[in-house]
Design an enzyme around this catalytic site. Structure first.
Site, PDB file in Angstrom:
ATOM      1  N   TYR A 166       0.847  -1.204   0.000  1.00 47.46           N
ATOM      2  CA  TYR A 166       0.000   0.000   0.000  1.00 47.46           C
ATOM      3  C   TYR A 166       0.879   1.249   0.000  1.00 47.46           C
ATOM      4  CZ  TYR A 166      -3.183   3.643   1.641  1.00 47.46           C
ATOM      5  OH  TYR A 166      -3.900   4.820   1.765  1.00 47.46           O
TER       6      TYR A 166
HETATM    7  N1  LIG Z   1      -9.509   7.131   5.146  1.00 43.44           N
HETATM    8  C1  LIG Z   1      -8.309   7.635   5.326  1.00 43.44           C
HETATM    9  O1  LIG Z   1      -7.963   8.032   6.449  1.00 43.44           O
HETATM   10  C2  LIG Z   1      -7.348   7.747   4.166  1.00 43.44           C
HETATM   11  C3  LIG Z   1      -6.105   8.339   4.408  1.00 43.44           C
HETATM   12  C4  LIG Z   1      -5.208   8.454   3.358  1.00 43.44           C
HETATM   13  C5  LIG Z   1      -5.555   8.016   2.080  1.00 43.44           C
HETATM   14  N2  LIG Z   1      -6.775   7.440   1.883  1.00 43.44           N
HETATM   15  C6  LIG Z   1      -7.095   7.009   0.520  1.00 43.44           C
HETATM   16  O2  LIG Z   1      -8.408   7.400   0.170  1.00 43.44           O
HETATM   17  C7  LIG Z   1      -8.962   6.478  -0.771  1.00 43.44           C
HETATM   18  C8  LIG Z   1     -10.311   6.011  -0.288  1.00 43.44           C
HETATM   19  O3  LIG Z   1     -10.144   5.316   0.926  1.00 43.44           O
HETATM   20  P1  LIG Z   1     -11.292   5.165   2.021  1.00 43.44           P
HETATM   21  O4  LIG Z   1     -10.687   5.481   3.318  1.00 43.44           O
HETATM   22  O5  LIG Z   1     -12.520   5.867   1.580  1.00 43.44           O
HETATM   23  O6  LIG Z   1     -11.489   3.586   1.991  1.00 43.44           O
HETATM   24  P2  LIG Z   1     -12.800   2.660   1.963  1.00 43.44           P
HETATM   25  O7  LIG Z   1     -13.897   3.288   2.745  1.00 43.44           O
HETATM   26  O8  LIG Z   1     -12.305   1.326   2.331  1.00 43.44           O
HETATM   27  O9  LIG Z   1     -13.210   2.696   0.426  1.00 43.44           O
HETATM   28  C9  LIG Z   1     -12.379   2.140  -0.557  1.00 43.44           C
HETATM   29  C10 LIG Z   1     -13.206   1.900  -1.783  1.00 43.44           C
HETATM   30  O10 LIG Z   1     -12.389   1.246  -2.754  1.00 43.44           O
HETATM   31  C11 LIG Z   1     -13.103   0.128  -3.259  1.00 43.44           C
HETATM   32  N3  LIG Z   1     -12.237  -0.952  -3.705  1.00 43.44           N
HETATM   33  C12 LIG Z   1     -11.319  -1.626  -2.987  1.00 43.44           C
HETATM   34  N4  LIG Z   1     -10.794  -2.630  -3.707  1.00 43.44           N
HETATM   35  C13 LIG Z   1     -11.416  -2.573  -4.924  1.00 43.44           C
HETATM   36  C14 LIG Z   1     -11.328  -3.371  -6.088  1.00 43.44           C
HETATM   37  N5  LIG Z   1     -10.542  -4.447  -6.160  1.00 43.44           N
HETATM   38  N6  LIG Z   1     -12.091  -3.038  -7.160  1.00 43.44           N
HETATM   39  C15 LIG Z   1     -12.931  -1.972  -7.101  1.00 43.44           C
HETATM   40  N7  LIG Z   1     -13.066  -1.207  -6.008  1.00 43.44           N
HETATM   41  C16 LIG Z   1     -12.315  -1.512  -4.923  1.00 43.44           C
HETATM   42  C17 LIG Z   1     -13.949  -0.322  -2.089  1.00 43.44           C
HETATM   43  O11 LIG Z   1     -15.003  -1.153  -2.543  1.00 43.44           O
HETATM   44  P3  LIG Z   1     -15.891  -2.005  -1.506  1.00 43.44           P
HETATM   45  O12 LIG Z   1     -16.719  -1.005  -0.783  1.00 43.44           O
HETATM   46  O13 LIG Z   1     -16.650  -2.877  -2.382  1.00 43.44           O
HETATM   47  O14 LIG Z   1     -14.918  -2.690  -0.604  1.00 43.44           O
HETATM   48  C18 LIG Z   1     -14.394   0.998  -1.497  1.00 43.44           C
HETATM   49  O15 LIG Z   1     -15.540   1.495  -2.151  1.00 43.44           O
HETATM   50  C19 LIG Z   1      -7.921   5.368  -0.912  1.00 43.44           C
HETATM   51  O16 LIG Z   1      -7.153   5.594  -2.073  1.00 43.44           O
HETATM   52  C20 LIG Z   1      -7.071   5.514   0.324  1.00 43.44           C
HETATM   53  O17 LIG Z   1      -5.757   5.045   0.095  1.00 43.44           O
HETATM   54  C21 LIG Z   1      -7.676   7.310   2.888  1.00 43.44           C
END
Ligand SMILES: NC(=O)c1ccc[n+]([C@@H]2O[C@H](COP(=O)([O-])OP(=O)(O)OC[C@H]3O[C@@H](n4cnc5c(N)ncnc54)[C@H](OP(=O)(O)O)[C@@H]3O)[C@@H](O)[C@H]2O)c1
Length: 245
Positions: A166
């Site tokens: 990651y």
């Molecule tokens: N939250 C934080 O604190 C944070 C901090 C830094 C960066 N980020 C970045 O922000 C972005 C969103 O993260 P989030 O926190 O919102 O995470 P999240 O709530 O886990 O959402 C991730 C999304 O990506 C989808 N996904 C994962 N694997 C996939 C696949 N193989 N094919 C298609 N879709 C897929 C998931 O689908 P499902 O719902 O079906 O699982 C989900 O809708 C990411 O790039 C993450 O690295 C987040």
């Protein structure tokens, strides 16, 4: 950037594709872009989650979205070409692309990192972003204000141990974004990356199980930078990595 106040119709008549649109930040971005006039295409792997976001957008009276179920882990080159063809046939345009989906897999030292898991994470977090960008570029090139927005992570600003594939994928995303921004600098496309910062989502809860989720901002509260980078006001931003918080 958090002070940015977008016009109500900032994204009117634009078509924006969002990966990982069924949950967390992707869901918030889809709803926020739609609330500012965009027709959003919701790409994700869990159809019922995408349907829920679809209903939320329709119920709010925003432009009718579209759903595109796709598992980025198993997708092959033809799947990306097919997606671009469908976008062309259905909408005849693409104005914005938000690479948001990501897989965290596990946190552990590199010497213990499962190689199969490494490939899977790289497929979702890096290779999918490359393949999707390449497939969508012909349509984005026709847009008046094309926007490609990658999602980075604070891990690239303060390196920490154990973030495995990651963490490495996010460094690579920054590099790919900057290379692309340079290559497209003479076009109407602007390419940037966003660092969401700690946000209350499933991914964050999984990575930090001891943390109180209520101490974190919700995805809806960090949308100002997403809107800025997706709309015409960000004409002068290219190749930048912007903190959403
Ligand atoms: N939250 C934080 O604190 C944070 C901090 C830094 C960066 N980020 C970045 O922000 C972005 C969103 O993260 P989030 O926190 O919102 O995470 P999240 O709530 O886990 O959402 C991730 C999304 O990506 C989808 N996904 C994962 N694997 C996939 C696949 N193989 N094919 C298609 N879709 C897929 C998931 O689908 P499902 O719902 O079906 O699982 C989900 O809708 C990411 O790039 C993450 O690295 C987040």
């Amino acid at each position: 950037m958090q002070d940015y106040s977008p016009a109500a119709d900032l994204l009117k008549e634009r078509v924006i594709l969002i990966t990982g649109a069924g949950d967390g930040i992707g869901r918030a971005a889809a709803r926020s872009f739609a609330a500012h006039g965009a027709t959003v295409v919701l790409l994700g792997r869990t159809t019922h989650k995408l349907e829920k976001v679809y209903d939320e957008i329709v119920d709010a009276g925003h432009p009718q979205p579209a759903i595109y179920p796709m598992n980025l882990e198993g997708a092959v080159i033809k799947d990306y070409d097919d997606l671009a063809k469908v976008m062309d046939q259905e909408f005849g345009r693409l104005d914005g692309l938000l690479h948001n989906a990501a897989s965290l897999a596990r946190l552990c030292p590199l010497d213990q990192y499962d190689p199969e898991g490494w490939y899977k994470v790289m497929q979702v977090n890096l290779n999918a972003a490359f393949l999707l960008t390449q497939a969508c570029l012909p349509l984005l090139n026709k847009a008046e204000d094309g926007r490609i927005l990658f999602t980075s992570d604070q891990i690239t600003q303060e390196v920490k141990a154990y973030w495995g594939a990651y963490g490495v994928s996010k460094f690579a995303i920054n590099g790919m974004m900057q290379m692309l921004a340079e290559e497209l600098s003479n076009t109407n496309i602007r390419t940037n990356a966003i660092v969401p910062g700690p946000v209350r989502t499933s991914m964050r809860a999984w990575a930090y199980p001891g943390e109180d989720p209520n101490s974190l901002p919700t995805p809806d509260t960090i949308m100002a930078s997403y809107l800025y980078l997706m709309g015409a006001d960000s004409k002068e931003s290219n190749g930048e990595i912007i903190n959403a918080q």
